[in-house]
Design an enzyme around this catalytic site. Structure first.
Site, short mmCIF file in Angstrom:
data_model
loop_
_atom_site.label_atom_id
_atom_site.label_comp_id
_atom_site.label_asym_id
_atom_site.label_seq_id
_atom_site.Cartn_x
_atom_site.Cartn_y
_atom_site.Cartn_z
N SER A 108 -3.49 35.89 13.15
CA SER A 108 -2.52 35.61 14.05
C SER A 108 -3.15 34.56 14.96
O SER A 108 -4.21 34.36 15.15
CB SER A 108 -2.03 36.79 14.86
OG SER A 108 -1.62 36.57 16.17
N SER A 109 -2.22 33.73 15.75
CA SER A 109 -2.74 32.74 16.54
C SER A 109 -3.31 33.46 18.09
O SER A 109 -3.87 32.78 18.70
CB SER A 109 -1.49 31.85 17.04
OG SER A 109 -0.41 32.64 17.64
N CYS A 110 -3.00 34.64 18.07
CA CYS A 110 -3.59 35.22 19.38
C CYS A 110 -4.88 35.36 19.31
O CYS A 110 -5.55 36.32 20.27
CB CYS A 110 -2.68 36.68 19.62
SG CYS A 110 -3.33 38.04 18.61
N TYR A 137 -4.99 43.78 19.31
CA TYR A 137 -4.54 43.32 18.17
C TYR A 137 -5.27 41.96 17.72
O TYR A 137 -5.95 42.12 16.66
CB TYR A 137 -3.06 42.60 18.28
CG TYR A 137 -2.34 42.28 17.08
CD1 TYR A 137 -2.22 42.95 15.91
CD2 TYR A 137 -2.08 40.86 17.09
CE1 TYR A 137 -1.36 42.39 14.70
CE2 TYR A 137 -1.41 40.18 15.94
CZ TYR A 137 -1.40 41.09 14.86
OH TYR A 137 -0.71 40.77 13.77
N LYS A 141 -7.67 41.44 14.56
CA LYS A 141 -7.66 40.33 13.66
C LYS A 141 -9.06 39.39 13.64
O LYS A 141 -9.31 39.01 12.26
CB LYS A 141 -6.54 39.39 14.06
CG LYS A 141 -5.23 40.17 13.75
CD LYS A 141 -4.97 40.40 12.23
CE LYS A 141 -3.65 40.95 12.11
NZ LYS A 141 -3.22 41.22 10.56
N HIS A 180 9.16 40.58 18.79
CA HIS A 180 8.86 39.29 19.38
C HIS A 180 10.20 38.72 20.14
O HIS A 180 11.42 39.30 19.96
CB HIS A 180 8.39 38.46 18.24
CG HIS A 180 6.71 38.84 18.11
ND1 HIS A 180 6.42 39.53 17.01
CD2 HIS A 180 5.58 38.49 18.77
CE1 HIS A 180 5.39 39.75 17.12
NE2 HIS A 180 4.62 39.24 17.98
P1 GDP Z 1 3.86 36.56 22.54
O1 GDP Z 1 3.85 35.26 22.01
O2 GDP Z 1 2.47 37.25 22.12
O3 GDP Z 1 3.62 36.33 24.03
O4 GDP Z 1 4.88 37.71 22.33
P2 GDP Z 1 6.50 37.58 22.46
O5 GDP Z 1 7.12 36.76 21.29
O6 GDP Z 1 6.82 38.98 22.60
O7 GDP Z 1 6.81 36.67 23.84
C1 GDP Z 1 6.80 35.56 24.09
C2 GDP Z 1 7.37 35.04 25.40
O8 GDP Z 1 8.89 35.34 25.33
C3 GDP Z 1 6.69 35.86 26.55
O9 GDP Z 1 6.66 34.81 27.49
C4 GDP Z 1 7.88 36.83 26.81
O10 GDP Z 1 8.01 37.16 28.21
C5 GDP Z 1 9.01 35.85 26.74
N1 GDP Z 1 10.38 36.58 26.38
C6 GDP Z 1 11.50 36.43 26.96
N2 GDP Z 1 12.49 37.41 26.77
C7 GDP Z 1 12.03 38.42 26.00
C8 GDP Z 1 12.38 39.36 25.17
O11 GDP Z 1 13.72 39.84 25.20
N3 GDP Z 1 11.46 39.95 24.22
C9 GDP Z 1 10.31 39.67 24.02
N4 GDP Z 1 9.41 40.05 23.20
N5 GDP Z 1 9.94 38.44 24.83
C10 GDP Z 1 10.63 37.70 25.53
#
Ligand code: GDP
Length: 310
Positions: A108-110, A137, A141, A180
């Site tokens: 993963s990119s994280c 996580y 990874k 996500h």
């Molecule tokens: P990340 O890429 O590991 O940070 O995982 P996410 O895909 O869950 O979140 C990406 C970004 O989208 C973060 O800045 C979240 O705060 C934002 N975000 C905005 N609305 C939402 C939502 O409804 N769900 C999630 N999961 N993220 C959200």
């Protein structure tokens, strides 16, 4: 990898694994093996070993993992660290014990440091502290990458690793607490449209930047790497295109046909400010993505409607 090779896709019900299985079948690979959790529990080392001994896969895609969005990751640290270590250890060790020819581990990119320079080059691994919301996580990874490299060095195993950027596509998780951002937005905008709600609440500031890749593009890249890449160095798999979460919300709202307003909840975490992969290593091998974000979101919305809104 030949048309008649025995290929095991671990995690075939998930977003990445289901795309890999589809792509292998599309390309004419005739012996693609999958097992449900009820058949082979990947947390159970003995069950995994027994499966490898009986089924004798020659090629293995490790797409099985406990995955989740920003909220799931930060609230279930033990599950994200322990389950992922367990799954990958069982699969990689069993592959070695049974003489698997080649294995591809999906990361993963994280894995990259929170404040690494952007775009993220493969050599930035372990050069700084991780993003706290998903470090559990990420640590698992990173251990998976290292395990593949260690088996290559010590035993000459052809185990490679690929680090995908944020993925989306068919069979995504639409659970609002665990998912996500992209599937969450599809669901939120769809439900607001159906219920005639005037507002959709999104998390954070909307300012973070993310790169998105459709799972069918990922699968094409992974089959390509399985056939043409055999280096110790893991490799990034991204689209090279980034977007703010705010613009993503606008785009999802447009695709879904939602007319209301989008508001932002600053009590929810933003996560890492930016996460753009440097894909030059992969692109130099001759691979490139085919699905742009607007078309990909439309495809994902069709999948959502087929599964949940029929
Ligand atoms: P990340 O890429 O590991 O940070 O995982 P996410 O895909 O869950 O979140 C990406 C970004 O989208 C973060 O800045 C979240 O705060 C934002 N975000 C905005 N609305 C939402 C939502 O409804 N769900 C999630 N999961 N993220 C959200």
């Amino acid at each position: 990898m030949e048309a008649s090779s025995r290929i095991y896709v671990a995690g075939h019900r998930g977003l990445a694994g289901s795309a890999i299985e589809r792509e292998l079948k599309r390309q004419g690979f005739g012996q693609v093996m999958t097992r449900t959790r009820a058949e082979v529990d990947l947390l159970d080392g003995l069950a995994v070993r027994r499966f490898f001994e009986e089924a004798r896969p020659e090629y293995v895609f490790v797409a099985a993992a406990k995955v989740g969005g920003i909220m799931a990751n930060s609230t279930q640290p033990a599950a994200f660290l322990w389950e992922n270590l367990q799954i990958q250890n069982n699969l990689i060790h069993s592959a070695w014990m049974t003489g698997v020819k080649k294995l591809l581990f999906l990361g993963s990119s994280c894995i990259y440091p929170k404040l690494a320079p952007q775009p993220l080059r493969e050599e930035y691994l372990l050069t700084g502290p991780l993003e706290p919301t998903n470090e559990w996580y990420a640590v698992a990874k990173i251990a998976g990458i290292k395990l593949c490299q260690a088996f290559r060095r010590q035993h000459g195993c052809d185990y490679i690793s690929a680090m995908p950027t944020n993925l989306y596509g068919p069979n995504d998780n639409y659970d609002l607490q665990g998912s996500h951002v992209l599937p969450a937005l599809i669901r939120k905008f769809h439900e607001a449209k159906i219920r005639g709600e005037k507002q959709v609440v999104c998390w954070g500031s909307g300012r973070p930047l993310r790169e998105f890749l459709h799972s069918d593009d990922l699968a094409r890249a992974l089959v390509f790497l399985m056939r043409h890449y055999s280096e110790e160095q893991f490799i990034n798999v991204g689209s090279g295109v980034e977007i703010t979460i705010r613009d993503l919300a606008t785009e999802v709202g447009r695709v879904v046909g939602y007319q209301g307003e989008t508001v932002w909840d600053p009590t929810k975490p933003d996560g890492t400010p930016r996460k753009l992969m440097d894909n030059s290593r992969l692109f130099a091998l001759g691979w490139k993505p085919e699905i742009d974000l607007p078309s990909g979101i439309a495809l994902a919305y069709e999948d959502f409607c087929r599964r949940f809104a029929a």
